[in-house]
Design an enzyme around this catalytic site. Structure first.
Site, mmCIF file in Angstrom:
data_model
loop_
_atom_site.group_PDB
_atom_site.id
_atom_site.type_symbol
_atom_site.label_atom_id
_atom_site.label_comp_id
_atom_site.label_asym_id
_atom_site.label_seq_id
_atom_site.Cartn_x
_atom_site.Cartn_y
_atom_site.Cartn_z
ATOM 1 N N HIS A 86 0.839 -1.215 0.085
ATOM 2 C CA HIS A 86 -0.051 -0.097 0.037
ATOM 3 C C HIS A 86 0.762 1.537 -0.039
ATOM 4 O O HIS A 86 0.734 2.088 -0.801
ATOM 5 C CB HIS A 86 -0.923 0.102 1.226
ATOM 6 C CG HIS A 86 -1.796 -1.017 1.446
ATOM 7 N ND1 HIS A 86 -2.937 -1.482 1.087
ATOM 8 C CD2 HIS A 86 -1.550 -2.092 2.270
ATOM 9 C CE1 HIS A 86 -3.518 -2.380 1.462
ATOM 10 N NE2 HIS A 86 -2.721 -3.111 2.081
HETATM 11 C C1 BDR Z 1 -2.752 0.861 5.595
HETATM 12 O O1 BDR Z 1 -3.099 0.436 6.797
HETATM 13 C C2 BDR Z 1 -1.835 -0.006 7.385
HETATM 14 O O2 BDR Z 1 -2.041 -1.388 7.949
HETATM 15 C C3 BDR Z 1 -0.886 0.000 6.280
HETATM 16 O O3 BDR Z 1 0.623 0.362 6.638
HETATM 17 C C4 BDR Z 1 -1.372 1.033 5.331
HETATM 18 O O4 BDR Z 1 -0.851 2.292 5.580
HETATM 19 C C5 BDR Z 1 -3.709 0.047 4.436
HETATM 20 O O5 BDR Z 1 -5.002 0.088 4.922
#
Ligand code: BDR
Ligand code: CA
Length: 308
Positions: free
Chosen positions: A239
C-alpha cells in the site's frame, strides 16, 4: 529535484517499504520523518522509522514523534498484520539514536519555512496532519500537496474496505482527523485500496523470491520484514509504497477529481470514504487514484529496492 518531502507514517511493514523507496529516489529531498500511532503504538512506530534509516545508513534523516492516539477515540493497532514489533518480528536492530519529540510542530514549521514547496506523504492515520492543520492554520494553504495512502472509494473492483466492508485502516483508525483533512483546501491526492489491493501490484511468493535474491542493505531489509506477511498471508500488500510512487511519478496513475465525505459514526460505516461528484463546472477537492500502471510500478519498486 522533484521537491522537499516530509514522510508522516506508522511503520508498519509497508510504511518501511515506502520509506525505502523514498530513500532510493534522489528526486525526493526528505526533510524528516514524522511518526504517528497506527499499526502499532507511537513508541514503536518512531523507533521503527529510525531502525529502517539506520539499517540502510541514512542516520542523518531526523525522526520526530507525533500523536500517540487518534483525536477522539482509543487507538486500535494492527500487530496481527505487521508483527508485535511492527516490522515483522525480523530482528531488525534497535536504533542508536532515539526519535525526537515535536512531530506536529515539525510538520507545520517546515511547511511555513518553505511555502508552497513541501509535499507531505502521509501513510498512517491522519492525526498528525489534522493537528498540524488545526493548531497551525496557515499549514493547509502553504503545503504544496498532501498525498495520502488511505480510503476505500468503491470506484474499482478492489476498492472495498479492509477493516469493515466499507472502511480502510488509516481512515477507520482516526475518522475525525481524516474528516478535517478531506474538508481542508490543501491539494490532496488519495492512494486508496482501489489501487493498492490490485493483485498486479502485490508481492507474490515469486516476486518475494526475486527480492530475497537481491543484494544490498535495502533489499535485505525488505526481504526480512516481508517474510512475516508472506508466511502468514501468502503475499505482501505494499500500500504505502504506492503513495511514494504517486509523488515520484504521478503519470503512473489514473486519477479522478471528486469530493469525499468521511463518515465519523460509531457504527459499521465508521471511517467510510464516500466520493461524490462536484457541482456542475466545479472541481473536486481530492484527486483519487483509480488505476495504476502496475508494470511500471513493479519495475520502479524492484529497481529502487535493489540499489545498494
Ligand atoms: C494501511 O493500513 C496499514 O496497516 C498499512 O500500513 C497501510 O498504511 C492499509 O490499509
Ligand atoms: Ca501505514
Amino acid at each position: 529535484m522533484l521537491g522537499k518531502v516530509i514522510l508522516d507514517m506508522d511503520p508498519g511493514i509497508d510504511d518501511a517499504l515506502a520509506l525505502l523507496l523514498a530513500l532510493s529516489s534522489p528526486e525526493l529531498d526528505i526533510l524528516g520523518v514524522t511518526a504517528v500511532a497506527g499499526n502499532t503504538t507511537i513508541d514503536k512506530t518512531g523507533v521503527n522509522a529510525r531502525r529502517v534509516l539506520e539499517y540502510v545508513g541514512k542516520d542523518g534523516i531526523p525522526v520526530f514523534l507525533g500523536a500517540s492516539a487518534p483525536l477522539a477515540r482509543p487507538l486500535s493497532t494492527a500487530e496481527h498484520v505487521h508483527g508485535s514489533d511492527g516490522l515483522g518480528d525480523a530482528g531488525i536492530p534497535m536504533p542508536v539514536q532515539p526519535p525526537r519529540g515535536g512531530g506536529i510542530q515539525f510538520i507545520a514549521e517546515t511547511i511555513r519555512k518553505y511555502p508552497g514547496e513541501v509535499i507531505v506523504i502521509a501513510t498512517g492515520p491522519l492525526t498528525n496532519i489534522a493537528l498540524a492543520y488545526t493548531l497551525y492554520p496557515s499549514t493547509p494553504r502553504l503545503v504544496k500537496q498532501l498525498i495520502i495512502m488511505g480510503g476505500a472509494y468503491h470506484l474499482t473492483p478492489y476498492g472495498r474496505g479492509n477493516v469493515t466492508p466499507l472502511s480502510e485502516f488509516n481512515i477507520y483508525t482516526d475518522p475525525e482527523a481524516a474528516k478535517i483533512v478531506f474538508e481542508s483546501t490543501a491539494p490532496l491526492t488519495c492512494v486508496g485500496l482501489d489501487v493498492t489491493t490490485n493483485p498486479s501490484v502485490k508481492i507474490d511468493p515469486q516476486r518475494y523470491r526475486e527480492i530475497s535474491r537481491l543484494r544490498g542493505r535495502k533489499a535485505e531489509l525488505a526481504s526480512k520484514i516481508m517474510k512475516y506477511q508472506i508466511e502468514r498471508f501468502g503475499e505482501v500488500e505494499v500500500h504505502d509504497a504506492l503513495a511514494v510512487a504517486a509523488a515520484m511519478q504521478p503519470a503512473m496513475f489514473q486519477m479522478v477529481e471528486m469530493n469525499v465525505q468521511v463518515l465519523t459514526n460509531n457504527d459499521v460505516s465508521r471511517g467510510a470514504t464516500i466520493p461524490f461528484k462536484p457541482k456542475e463546472g466545479g472541481r473536486g477537492r481530492a484527486r483519487i487514484c483509480i488505476d495504476i500502471n502496475s508494470e511500471e510500478f513493479m519495475r520502479l519498486f524492484l529497481e529502487k529496492v535493489s540499489e545498494a
